[in-house]
Every structure is written in structure tokens, then in C-alpha cells.
Design an enzyme around this catalytic site. Structure first.
Site, PDB file in Angstrom:
ATOM      1  N   GLY A  92       0.916   5.531  -3.722  1.00  0.00           N
ATOM      2  CA  GLY A  92       0.478   6.813  -4.286  1.00  0.00           C
ATOM      3  C   GLY A  92      -0.476   6.680  -5.459  1.00  0.00           C
ATOM      4  N   GLY A 119     -10.747  20.333  15.107  1.00  0.00           N
ATOM      5  CA  GLY A 119     -10.664  19.132  15.926  1.00  0.00           C
ATOM      6  C   GLY A 119     -11.932  18.890  16.708  1.00  0.00           C
ATOM      7  N   MET A 154     -11.175  28.513  15.549  1.00  0.00           N
ATOM      8  CA  MET A 154     -11.966  29.744  15.650  1.00  0.00           C
ATOM      9  C   MET A 154     -12.748  29.748  16.968  1.00  0.00           C
ATOM     10  SD  MET A 154     -15.466  30.380  15.278  1.00  0.00           S
ATOM     11  CE  MET A 154     -16.587  31.661  14.773  1.00  0.00           C
ATOM     12  N   GLN A 155     -13.338  28.587  17.284  1.00  0.00           N
ATOM     13  CA  GLN A 155     -14.131  28.498  18.517  1.00  0.00           C
ATOM     14  C   GLN A 155     -13.254  28.771  19.739  1.00  0.00           C
ATOM     15  OE1 GLN A 155     -15.903  24.568  18.236  1.00  0.00           O
ATOM     16  NE2 GLN A 155     -17.315  25.173  16.604  1.00  0.00           N
ATOM     17  N   SER A 184       0.858  -1.178   0.000  1.00  0.00           N
ATOM     18  CA  SER A 184       0.000   0.000   0.000  1.00  0.00           C
ATOM     19  C   SER A 184       0.903   1.240   0.000  1.00  0.00           C
ATOM     20  CB  SER A 184      -0.909  -0.024   1.223  1.00  0.00           C
ATOM     21  OG  SER A 184      -0.129  -0.097   2.387  1.00  0.00           O
ATOM     22  N   LYS A 201      11.946  -6.536 -19.743  1.00  0.00           N
ATOM     23  CA  LYS A 201      11.675  -7.710 -18.917  1.00  0.00           C
ATOM     24  C   LYS A 201      10.252  -7.641 -18.345  1.00  0.00           C
ATOM     25  CE  LYS A 201      13.926 -10.001 -15.030  1.00  0.00           C
ATOM     26  NZ  LYS A 201      15.079  -9.894 -14.117  1.00  0.00           N
ATOM     27  N   CYS A 226     -12.211  26.401  12.326  1.00  0.00           N
ATOM     28  CA  CYS A 226     -13.268  25.619  12.959  1.00  0.00           C
ATOM     29  C   CYS A 226     -13.062  25.578  14.480  1.00  0.00           C
ATOM     30  CB  CYS A 226     -13.388  24.247  12.315  1.00  0.00           C
ATOM     31  SG  CYS A 226     -15.085  23.624  12.419  1.00  0.00           S
ATOM     32  N   GLU A 273     -19.275  21.826  24.077  1.00  0.00           N
ATOM     33  CA  GLU A 273     -18.651  20.544  23.713  1.00  0.00           C
ATOM     34  C   GLU A 273     -17.649  20.138  24.793  1.00  0.00           C
ATOM     35  OE1 GLU A 273     -16.349  20.682  20.077  1.00  0.00           O
ATOM     36  OE2 GLU A 273     -15.989  18.521  20.101  1.00  0.00           O
ATOM     37  N   GLU A 285      -9.329  25.363   4.056  1.00  0.00           N
ATOM     38  CA  GLU A 285      -8.300  24.480   3.493  1.00  0.00           C
ATOM     39  C   GLU A 285      -8.875  23.496   2.483  1.00  0.00           C
ATOM     40  OE1 GLU A 285      -9.621  24.239   6.468  1.00  0.00           O
ATOM     41  OE2 GLU A 285      -9.633  22.206   7.256  1.00  0.00           O
ATOM     42  N   HIS A 315     -14.098  25.543   6.773  1.00  0.00           N
ATOM     43  CA  HIS A 315     -12.784  24.947   6.479  1.00  0.00           C
ATOM     44  C   HIS A 315     -12.230  25.478   5.156  1.00  0.00           C
ATOM     45  CE1 HIS A 315     -12.614  21.757   9.590  1.00  0.00           C
ATOM     46  NE2 HIS A 315     -13.932  21.888   9.546  1.00  0.00           N
ATOM     47  N   GLU A 337     -10.280   4.905  -8.837  1.00  0.00           N
ATOM     48  CA  GLU A 337      -9.177   4.364  -8.047  1.00  0.00           C
ATOM     49  C   GLU A 337      -9.745   3.318  -7.101  1.00  0.00           C
ATOM     50  OE1 GLU A 337      -7.241   7.383  -5.645  1.00  0.00           O
ATOM     51  OE2 GLU A 337      -6.236   5.850  -4.452  1.00  0.00           O
TER      52      GLU A 337
HETATM   53  N1  GLN Z   1     -15.605  20.208  17.536  1.00  0.00           N
HETATM   54  C1  GLN Z   1     -16.095  21.415  16.959  1.00  0.00           C
HETATM   55  C2  GLN Z   1     -17.553  21.304  16.539  1.00  0.00           C
HETATM   56  O1  GLN Z   1     -18.056  20.223  16.413  1.00  0.00           O
HETATM   57  C3  GLN Z   1     -15.216  21.837  15.779  1.00  0.00           C
HETATM   58  C4  GLN Z   1     -15.199  20.856  14.647  1.00  0.00           C
HETATM   59  C5  GLN Z   1     -14.059  21.092  13.685  1.00  0.00           C
HETATM   60  O2  GLN Z   1     -13.060  21.724  14.032  1.00  0.00           O
HETATM   61  N2  GLN Z   1     -14.159  20.581  12.489  1.00  0.00           N
HETATM   62  O3  GLN Z   1     -18.212  22.287  16.327  1.00  0.00           O
END
Ligand code: GLN
Length: 536
Positions: free
Chosen positions: A16, A355, A385-386, A13, A224, A382, A406, A510, A508, A141
Site C-alpha cells: 500500500g 470495456g 452507455m454505448q 509488494s 529494536k 462509456c 467495434e 468515476e 468516465h 512513489e
Molecule cells: N470500447 C469502447 C470504445 O472504444 C468503449 C471504451 C470504454 O468503455 N472505455 O469506444
């Protein structure tokens, strides 16, 4: 009529397949074809949404809100066209569809079996994107390695599909490894031969072999491989290790993979691929005139794949600024009030990552306090920011024990909280705000200046939101809500006045940065970090 290319992998595995698929797609697109890539994953999870990023890397979210494999991120970054739910299918999803139909009585009392019912459902999904009429070529893929028990139904489906499509309409590219044995001083073709034999056992003759290798494979080795694997000599393609994944399309161009594919699919070569913008990007990427060090504060820093899209966004934004971005991973759990200064010293900017869960939360708050007070560029995504909202609440607005519900459901100041209409949904995953949502940016804000417009759309993946009952207090104290969802008034962007760059995004960014369109917030964050580096 849509043509189909299947990409399988052998020997090991991690060779790529995703990058090879994306690179081939890029070349075909640059010749004027409409191409998309889909990934079929052999695991039983319905989607990667519930997978731990430690195991499977980042979960990539599409415009239509599907939680997908991170390879889809590569597809979008290379092709600059969005993918969707249909671009990622797992064994779990296939079985779920078949079992649902069985419960509905759709099989009329027949025994439901892997062959033909599961393989039929796989083939149906392989065709969905092709049947939209939006694509000339669909690349599929197949995850995993040929020979794995769980890949078998997919491999069988490929065999049937190719046979049904007929010659010239579908082909199989098999990616293998040519290891170098240092003691013998030789490249070895045997693992490739065995892997192709295994495919043959399943009834598939690969049309093209892409051989991953650390050393050039010479003509003798190519001959070969061709002889023992029944392929043309020009269908043996070398894939050397590259210094950046963005080199791979050019390496494949040199090997004429695109031409070989088009000939085999009986398609015209059209124009030579137009890769001017791609080469311009590579030129900037490889010849930076400056350097910045940016801290990435997160919980999963041991596995950089967990932040794949963020890392790639820095590569795009760095190239745009002609600047090498050195990302330093900082495990949020290790940050405390006492050591934050030491751990963040020497950085020109700090990004606090997305996260879930409490682990490392307080460390992120400390990092943000430090960069806010010391005018170091900050970008929160995300959860990041919170955290910036919680930090500002605690340390500027003096809201004692302010938090996100949370992390602390009993906080006296739930500055980040779940919205009422979400609370009734019990299914995990079901409560999540997923996919693209519109956002209006305040005129003159840093965000609006970065984007160069005030109406944007960005992708989301979260449960908790800025609690609007605190909105006025935040605004009065200088943390401006500069991005608002026009449909429901939810805060999407916050930014600090009187700070060189302090921006938090609930979405997000990114996920939308590509080689052709580096993300404006990343470009401006890197530029601000560069300005900071020059001054300090
Ligand atoms: N845990 C946070 C929420 O659920 C942020 C989620 C994240 O960063 N993607 O709102």
C-alpha cells in the site's frame, strides 16, 4: 524551494505505498502545504494504456489525457487536485526519451549507459513537477520492491538525488512488513532489517520506516527496529491494517508521520491539520442508515481493481447518501436472455461498466433491456452507455442487428461507430479520445439537475461514438441526448424519459469522484437506487 519525499517498498509488494503516499500528502495538505504525488513504475511499457486490466487493474486517465497507473486515482481522490502526464513515468518512457535523444545525436558520440544517462533522465523527471513552482512538497512513489532488478536504476537515482539535494531537502520513507508468526505468537522484525540492509547496500539510509502490521507494534519492537535500522525511534511508524483506506490518514496522524516528515525537512508544522470534512465523510461512511445492492456488470469482474474508480465512487456517493452500497459483480459473459432476470433479481440498480472488445457484449445488452423494461435504475459508463444505445436501437427502434462497429463492423445499423477523422490513425492508442472534453447539458435533464449546472468537463477514453445520423430517431422515441460536446456535436450523455433513472455517459465520471467532491451522477444514481429499494 521544493522539498522531496521518496517512498520505496520492501519485503513484499502490495503493502500500500500508494495509500501511504496519498495519506501523508493529505496530512501535509491539511496543514496548508501544496503537495503533489508522482509515481515511477519500473515496467517497460511506455504507459499502462495497453496493459490488460487483469494484470494491472484499471487504467486511470488524467485531465491532459495520459493513461496512467491506478495509484494516481488514489492521489486525486485523497487530495482533490488533478494529476497530469508528469505524475506517472515508466522505465519505458525513460528509455524512450534517452533513445530518442541518442538518435538525435545529443550524446555527441559518447557511449549511452544506465549510469549516468538513464539515471539522469530519471532525476530530470523527478524534478519536473517541483520546478513548476506549484508545489512545496513533491512525493515520489517508486513502484516495485527494493531488490527487484528493474527497480535498480530508480533506487540509484533516488540515492543521487538525495545526495545532491543535501540534508533537509529530500528524505526517503521505506514501507516494510512486520509479519506475525502465529505459531510463535510473535511479530517478526527480521524481514524489515534485511530490507533496510538491502537499501543500505544501494547507498540509501531510509529516514523513516513505515511498518505494515496486523498487530500493534510495541515500544520494544520499535526500539529494536530503530537500533538495527539506524533510525530515530519516532521514525518507526506503525501502519495497522485498516477497515477502509480512508482511515489511513488518521492512523498516520496518530503516529505523527506528518510532523516527523516536516521536522526532517526543516519545515514549520504550521497549523494542526484541518480534517473536519474528511472526518465528516468517515462518519457518514461508517454509520449508514440504509443499504442498497447495485449490480456491476462487466467483463473483468474477477479482479475488482479493474473497476477501482467505480468502486471508490460508490463509496463516496454512498457516504453522501448515508447509505451502504453493496456492489455485486456480475460477469457479463454469463448473462443470457434466459438467465438475465435471475441474475439481476433483487438488485436496486445496475451499472454497466466500461470495456473493450466483444466478449460479454450481448450479456450487457440483455441486462440493459431488463432494467429499462422494469424501471430499475441504470447507469451506463462509456461502453455501458454505448450498449444502452444499441439495446434501445434493437428493441425500441426495431433496428435489426443494430450494433457498435467495434463489435460488428458489418452491422446494417452502426448506431455506435468510429468518426471519419479517427479512421486514418492506425497506431493503437492513437485513435483514442483521451482526457478532458467539455459538454453542454440540456436544461431540465436528469444530468443537468444532478450537476446543478449545464457546462461541465469530463474525461474520456474511447474510440467509438454515438452515430449522429440516428439522433433524431432516438430522440423521438424517448432516449434523449442530454449532453453534447459543444465543439463537435458528439453525444456525451443519453437518458431515458419516463424512467426513474436511466443515464448513459460516454465519458468516465468515476475518474473525477473524490472524497471532497463525490460525483453528482453517482450520488443521484445511488439516491435513485435507494428510492427503488424503499418501494420494492
Ligand atoms: N470500447 C469502447 C470504445 O472504444 C468503449 C471504451 C470504454 O468503455 N472505455 O469506444
Amino acid at each position: 524551494m521544493t522539498k522531496y519525499i521518496f517512498v520505496t517498498g520492501g519485503v513484499t509488494s502490495s503493502l500500500g505505498k500508494g495509500i501511504i503516499s496519498a495519506s501523508l500528502a493529505k496530512l501535509l495538505q491539511a496543514r496548508g502545504y501544496r503537495v503533489t504525488i508522482q509515481k515511477f513504475d519500473p515496467y517497460i511499457n511506455i504507459d499502462p494504456g495497453t496493459l490488460n486490466p487483469y494484470e494491472h487493474g484499471e487504467c486511470y486517465v488524467t485531465e491532459d489525457g495520459a493513461e496512467t497507473d491506478l495509484d494516481l486515482g488514489h492521489y486525486e481522490r485523497f487530495l482533490n487536485t488533478p494529476t497530469s502526464k508528469a505524475n506517472n513515468i515508466t522505465t519505458g518512457r525513460i528509455y524512450q526519451n534517452v533513445i530518442n535523444r541518442e538518435r538525435e545525436g545529443a550524446f555527441l558520440g559518447k557511449t549511452v549507459q544506465v549510469v549516468p544517462h538513464i539515471t539522469d533522465e530519471i532525476k530530470r523527471n523527478m524534478r519536473i513537477l517541483g520546478e513548476t513552482g506549484d508545489y512545496d512538497i513533491v512525493i515520489t512513489e517508486i513502484g516495485g520492491t527494493v531488490g527487484d532488478i528493474e527497480s535498480l536504476p530508480f533506487v540509484e537515482a533516488v540515492r543521487q538525488f538525495k545526495w545532491e539535494a543535501g540534508p533537509g531537502n529530500a528524505l526517503v520513507i521505506h514501507l516494510t512488513l512486520i509479519p506475525f508468526l502465529a505459531a510463535a505468537g510473535e511479530l517478526k522484525t527480521k524481514p524489515t532489517q534485511h530490507s533496510v540492509k538491502m537499501l543500505l547496500e544501494y547507498g540509501i539510509q531510509p529516514d523513516i520506516l513505515v511498518c505494515r502490521t496486523e498487530h500493534h507494534i510495541n515500544m520494544d519492537i520499535r526500539k529494536k527496529i530503530a537500533l538495527f535500522c539506524n533510525v530515530n525511534i519516532n521514525a518507526v511508524v506503525e501502519s495497522m491494517d485498516a477497515s477502509t483506506i480512508y482511515d489511513v490518514p488518521l492512523l498516520m496522524l496518530k503516529e505523527q508521520l506528518d510532523k516527523t516528515v516536516l521536522t526532517k525537512l526543516k519545515l514549520s508544522h504550521k497549523n494542526e491539520p484541518n480534517l473536519d470534512n474528511w472526518k465528516d465523510f468517515l462518519g457518514r461512511l461508517k454509520n449508514p442508515t440504509s443499504e442498497v445492492k447495485i449490480g456491476l456488470v462487466g467483463k473483468y469482474v474477477e479482479l475488482p481493481d479493474a473497476y477501482k474508480s467505480i468502486i471508490e465512487s460508490f463509496i463516496h456517493a454512498g457516504a453522501k447518501n448515508e447509505c451502504k452500497v453493496r456492489v455485486q459483480y456480475i460477469p457479463s459473459e454469463q448473462l443470457t436472455i434466459e438467465n438475465a432476470v435471475d441474475k439481476l433479481r433483487g438488485l436496486h440498480g445496475v451499472l454497466v461498466a466500461p470495456g473493450f472488445g466483444e466478449r460479454g457484449f450481448e450479456g450487457k445488452i440483455e441486462a440493459i433491456r431488463y432494467v429499462r423494461e422494469n424501471n430499475i435504475p441504470f447507469f451506463g459508463i462509456c461502453l455501458g452507455m454505448q450498449c444502452s444505445v444499441v439495446e434501445f436501437g434493437r428493441n425500441v427502434l426495431n433496428l435489426k442487428d443494430a450494433s457498435s462497429t467495434e463489435m460488428n463492423p458489418d452491422t446494417p445499423h452502426p448506431v455506435i461507430a468510429m468518426m471519419e477523422d479517427q479512421k486514418n490513425v492506425i497506431n493503437k492508442g492513437g485513435t483514442m479520445r483521451l482526457g478532458a472534453y467539455p459538454c453542454d447539458l440540456k436544461k431540465g435533464s436528469k444530468a443537468a439537475l444532478a450537476y446543478g449546472k449545464t457546462h461541465i468537463s469530463e474525461r474520456h477514453r474511447h474510440r467509438y461514438e454515438f452515430n449522429n445520423s440516428y439522433l433524431k430517431d432516438y430522440e423521438a422515441a424517448g432516449l434523449t441526448p442530454s449532453g453534447i460536446n459543444p465543439d463537435n456535436g458528439l453525444v456525451e450523455v443519453v437518458e431515458l424519459k419516463n424512467h426513474p433513472f436511466f443515464v448513459g455517459a460516454q465519458f468516465h465520471p468515476e475518474l473525477k469522484s473524490t472524497v471532497a467532491n463525490p460525483h453528482p451522477l453517482f450520488i443521484n444514481f445511488v439516491a435513485a437506487s435507494l428510492a427503488y429499494a424503499r418501494k420494492n
